[in-house]
Design a protein around this motif. Structure first.
Motif, PDB file in Angstrom:
ATOM      1  N   UNK A   1       0.846  -1.174   0.000  1.00 35.79           N
ATOM      2  CA  UNK A   1       0.000   0.000   0.000  1.00 35.79           C
ATOM      3  C   UNK A   1       0.894   1.241   0.000  1.00 35.79           C
ATOM      4  N   UNK A   2       0.640   2.144  -0.937  1.00 37.98           N
ATOM      5  CA  UNK A   2       1.459   3.348  -1.048  1.00 37.98           C
ATOM      6  C   UNK A   2       1.042   4.384   0.001  1.00 37.98           C
ATOM      7  N   UNK A   3       1.877   5.361   0.153  1.00 35.89           N
ATOM      8  CA  UNK A   3       1.591   6.438   1.101  1.00 35.89           C
ATOM      9  C   UNK A   3       0.325   7.184   0.674  1.00 35.89           C
ATOM     10  N   UNK A   4       0.171   7.410  -0.633  1.00 37.22           N
ATOM     11  CA  UNK A   4      -1.013   8.131  -1.115  1.00 37.22           C
ATOM     12  C   UNK A   4      -2.280   7.341  -0.807  1.00 37.22           C
ATOM     13  N   UNK A   5      -2.240   6.022  -0.927  1.00 39.03           N
ATOM     14  CA  UNK A   5      -3.401   5.197  -0.583  1.00 39.03           C
ATOM     15  C   UNK A   5      -3.746   5.323   0.902  1.00 39.03           C
ATOM     16  N   UNK A   6      -2.733   5.366   1.747  1.00 39.69           N
ATOM     17  CA  UNK A   6      -2.965   5.522   3.181  1.00 39.69           C
ATOM     18  C   UNK A   6      -3.593   6.878   3.487  1.00 39.69           C
ATOM     19  N   UNK A   7      -3.083   7.921   2.827  1.00 39.74           N
ATOM     20  CA  UNK A   7      -3.638   9.260   3.045  1.00 39.74           C
ATOM     21  C   UNK A   7      -5.081   9.325   2.572  1.00 39.74           C
ATOM     22  N   UNK A   8      -5.343   8.748   1.395  1.00 42.68           N
ATOM     23  CA  UNK A   8      -6.718   8.734   0.880  1.00 42.68           C
ATOM     24  C   UNK A   8      -7.647   8.017   1.849  1.00 42.68           C
ATOM     25  N   UNK A   9      -7.187   6.903   2.410  1.00 42.00           N
ATOM     26  CA  UNK A   9      -8.000   6.152   3.360  1.00 42.00           C
ATOM     27  C   UNK A   9      -8.303   6.948   4.615  1.00 42.00           C
ATOM     28  N   UNK A  10      -7.310   7.696   5.090  1.00 41.18           N
ATOM     29  CA  UNK A  10      -7.516   8.492   6.297  1.00 41.18           C
ATOM     30  C   UNK A  10      -8.469   9.663   6.035  1.00 41.18           C
ATOM     31  N   UNK A  11      -8.415  10.236   4.841  1.00 43.92           N
ATOM     32  CA  UNK A  11      -9.222  11.411   4.538  1.00 43.92           C
ATOM     33  C   UNK A  11     -10.593  11.080   3.958  1.00 43.92           C
ATOM     34  N   UNK A  12     -10.818   9.816   3.643  1.00 42.50           N
ATOM     35  CA  UNK A  12     -12.102   9.429   3.074  1.00 42.50           C
ATOM     36  C   UNK A  12     -13.221   9.763   4.060  1.00 42.50           C
ATOM     37  N   UNK A  13     -14.223  10.442   3.557  1.00 44.17           N
ATOM     38  CA  UNK A  13     -15.332  10.833   4.415  1.00 44.17           C
ATOM     39  C   UNK A  13     -15.114  12.145   5.131  1.00 44.17           C
ATOM     40  N   UNK A  14     -13.974  12.796   4.884  1.00 42.04           N
ATOM     41  CA  UNK A  14     -13.657  14.063   5.539  1.00 42.04           C
ATOM     42  C   UNK A  14     -13.190  15.086   4.504  1.00 42.04           C
ATOM     43  N   UNK A  15     -13.998  15.359   3.477  1.00 43.69           N
ATOM     44  CA  UNK A  15     -13.536  16.255   2.411  1.00 43.69           C
ATOM     45  C   UNK A  15     -13.296  17.685   2.886  1.00 43.69           C
ATOM     46  N   UNK A  16     -14.052  18.148   3.862  1.00 43.99           N
ATOM     47  CA  UNK A  16     -13.855  19.521   4.338  1.00 43.99           C
ATOM     48  C   UNK A  16     -12.490  19.691   4.991  1.00 43.99           C
ATOM     49  N   UNK A  17     -12.095  18.727   5.819  1.00 49.63           N
ATOM     50  CA  UNK A  17     -10.791  18.800   6.463  1.00 49.63           C
ATOM     51  C   UNK A  17      -9.671  18.651   5.436  1.00 49.63           C
ATOM     52  N   UNK A  18      -9.879  17.801   4.435  1.00 51.74           N
ATOM     53  CA  UNK A  18      -8.871  17.627   3.389  1.00 51.74           C
ATOM     54  C   UNK A  18      -8.682  18.934   2.627  1.00 51.74           C
ATOM     55  N   UNK A  19      -9.784  19.584   2.267  1.00 51.66           N
ATOM     56  CA  UNK A  19      -9.695  20.856   1.551  1.00 51.66           C
ATOM     57  C   UNK A  19      -8.976  21.912   2.382  1.00 51.66           C
TER      58      UNK A  19
END
Length: 64
Positions: A1-19
């Motif tokens: 699992x790449x780092x980007x996949x891990x980040x996507x998994x952590x931010x999934x469901x939290x688009x406001x915080x990601x933005x």
């Protein structure tokens, strides 16, 4: 699992915080570079928001 996949998994469901995080990072870079690369930073922010599936500006026309 790449780092980007891990980040996507952590931010999934939290688009406001990601933005907010992407915007804050872009503002930091603009501040440190005195906005010399603001066009590139804006493009990178849009691509990151696309990666995280939370880009509200997708229909925005390209800036010149």
């Amino acid at each position: 699992m790449s780092v980007m996949d891990k980040i996507k998994g952590m931010l999934k469901g939290h688009p406001d915080q990601a933005n907010k995080g992407v915007d804050k990072a872009g503002d930091f870079v603009d501040d440190k570079t005195q906005s010399k690369y603001s066009g590139q930073v804006d493009g990178a922010q849009d691509r990151l928001k696309d990666q995280f599936g939370s880009n509200p500006d997708q229909d925005r026309p390209p800036q010149s």
